[in-house]
Design an enzyme around this catalytic site. Structure first.
Site, PDB file in Angstrom:
ATOM      1  N   GLY A 174       0.791  -1.211   0.000  1.00 54.93           N
ATOM      2  CA  GLY A 174       0.000   0.000   0.000  1.00 54.93           C
ATOM      3  C   GLY A 174       0.827   1.266   0.000  1.00 54.93           C
ATOM      4  O   GLY A 174       0.469   2.254  -0.659  1.00 54.93           O
ATOM      5  N   THR A 175       1.939   1.267   0.722  1.00 57.80           N
ATOM      6  CA  THR A 175       2.770   2.471   0.795  1.00 57.80           C
ATOM      7  C   THR A 175       3.294   2.866  -0.575  1.00 57.80           C
ATOM      8  O   THR A 175       3.256   4.043  -0.962  1.00 57.80           O
ATOM      9  CB  THR A 175       3.933   2.261   1.776  1.00 57.80           C
TER      10      THR A 175
ATOM     11  N   ASN B 209      -7.747   4.847   8.871  1.00 58.47           N
ATOM     12  CA  ASN B 209      -7.152   3.617   9.389  1.00 58.47           C
ATOM     13  C   ASN B 209      -7.054   3.595  10.909  1.00 58.47           C
ATOM     14  O   ASN B 209      -6.949   2.534  11.516  1.00 58.47           O
ATOM     15  CB  ASN B 209      -5.759   3.412   8.795  1.00 58.47           C
TER      16      ASN B 209
ATOM     17  N   THR C 167      10.579  -6.761 -11.683  1.00 57.06           N
ATOM     18  CA  THR C 167       9.948  -8.063 -11.897  1.00 57.06           C
ATOM     19  C   THR C 167       8.869  -8.297 -10.846  1.00 57.06           C
ATOM     20  O   THR C 167       9.165  -8.369  -9.652  1.00 57.06           O
ATOM     21  CB  THR C 167      10.983  -9.188 -11.815  1.00 57.06           C
TER      22      THR C 167
ATOM     23  N   CYS D 266       5.080   5.340  16.141  1.00 55.74           N
ATOM     24  CA  CYS D 266       6.393   5.259  16.768  1.00 55.74           C
ATOM     25  C   CYS D 266       7.432   5.415  15.668  1.00 55.74           C
ATOM     26  O   CYS D 266       7.503   4.604  14.755  1.00 55.74           O
ATOM     27  CB  CYS D 266       6.568   3.933  17.495  1.00 55.74           C
TER      28      CYS D 266
END
Length: 377
Positions: A69-70, A148, A232, A322
């Site tokens: 997702g990042t 989230n 890839t 954190c």
């Protein structure tokens, strides 16, 4: 047996996805190679693309596989801005991946326009409408389908209609929403989704990209994934992601009700055991993710609550971030208008496809162990 109640961070691997992954890992070959082994790998990759597209409701060509997702968020935010230039409209309370991607293009010259959210972390369509009118050079709008941390769902169709009417691409971060609630790739240019949030393996995600979306690649090399994501791809991870997504959306309505029931039982127990607990985010119902339970506890420290629950065999999170070993208060809660003192008492409990009544039983049995943390100095 320890209870895992941190599904918002990453849920358990679905057996069907694990089986698909194990079988697909036996396929050798680079999907870009023209020999029979490469074409067998290519067939697996394209099968995954078609199955994921069907699960999310888009065309297979619109699925661009990423490492998670990042990366998908970064490609959407940075890639769109580099293609268009101008201002980035950024709501408060966005995920760190979005915030830091916006900060990255800010260092390249982008002007970041902060949009306020309400006390539930929702972006009001009226706020976006005013921003679009005031920022004629907007490069993109980015918004969470569902927060989230506190689980609040945005009115994506209304926001998408406004962005479309202004001719500004909209990116939707659907990582917390896809697989938990109905999620439509409709009226937006890009949408990020992730495997690990819905029961697939870590290390794979996707950015859904319209054929006409203005976007520039961040990774360069072999030109895979429509030239938007060189490298890839793992056909095995992609297929396991698709299998997990299919299973997640297959009986979504019934699963929403089941998981919301677990959450509501846990919320009732928390309120009874912790009189200082205040629910944060939208009230339980259609405006909140079914598996999200986020509270702040007056007079308590969230980290202490987390460690005490962990010692009692229950895994949860605080909702704070954190970074480099230094705990900081949740930007989401601060964007919602909470004071620093209120934000320190944050506790996020989240349920997923493998959650059961026994997990709620374990949580409720562990609540008395929190007493030492309820009188924070």
């Amino acid at each position: 047996m320890p209870a895992y109640l941190d599904h918002a961070a990453g849920t358990t691997l679905r057996p069907a996805a694990a089986a698909a992954l194990a079988e697909a890992l036996g396929t050798v070959g680079n999907p870009s190679s023209v020999h029979r082994h490469g074409q067998a790998a290519r067939a697996l990759l394209e099968e995954a693309r078609e199955r994921l597209a069907a699960a999310v409701g888009c065309e297979p060509v619109e699925v661009v596989f990423t490492s998670g997702g990042t990366e998908a968020v970064n490609l959407a935010v940075i890639g769109t801005w580099r293609s268009r230039g101008g201002a980035v409209l950024l709501p408060g309370g966005e995920h760190a991946a979005t915030v830091e991607a916006a900060e990255a293009v800010g260092r390249e010259g982008a002007r970041i326009v902060d949009l306020p959210v309400d006390a539930d972390a929702r972006l009001a369509p009226s706020v976006l409408a005013a921003a679009l009118e005031a920022e004629p050079d907007a490069a993109l709008v980015t918004v969470l389908a569902a927060n989230n941390e506190v689980g609040t769902r945005n009115d994506v169709p209304a926001l998408a209609a406004l962005a479309r009417g202004a001719g500004v691409p909209l990116h939707v971060d659907a990582i917390a929403a896809f697989g938990a609630v109905p999620t439509a790739f409709d009226g937006v240019e890009t949408m990020s989704v992730s495997s690990v949030k819905l029961g697939g393996p870590a290390g794979v995600g996707a950015l859904l990209v319209r054929r006409t979306a203005p976007i520039t690649a961040l990774l360069h090399g072999g030109g895979q994934e429509r030239g938007l994501r060189s490298g890839t791809p793992s056909a095995a991870l992609a297929l396991a992601f698709a299998v997990a997504a299919e299973e997640a959306v297959a009986d979504l309505e019934a699963e929403e009700r089941r998981i919301a029931g677990l959450r509501d039982r846990a919320l009732a127990g928390l309120r009874a055991a912790l009189p200082g607990a205040t629910l944060r985010g939208a009230e339980p119902g259609p405006r909140r993710l079914p598996g999200n339970l986020h509270v702040t506890v007056a007079g308590a420290d969230g980290e202490s609550l987390l460690f005490l629950l962990d010692a009692a065999g229950v895994s949860v999170s605080t909702g704070s971030a954190c970074l480099a070993g230094v705990t900081r208060l949740s930007p989401v809660l601060l964007a919602m208008g909470l004071t620093e003192d209120e934000a320190r008492g944050a506790l996020r409990i989240s349920f997923g496809h493998s959650s059961t009544e026994a997990d709620v039983d374990a949580l409720l049995a562990a609540l008395p162990a929190l007493a030492p943390a309820l009188a924070r100095p």
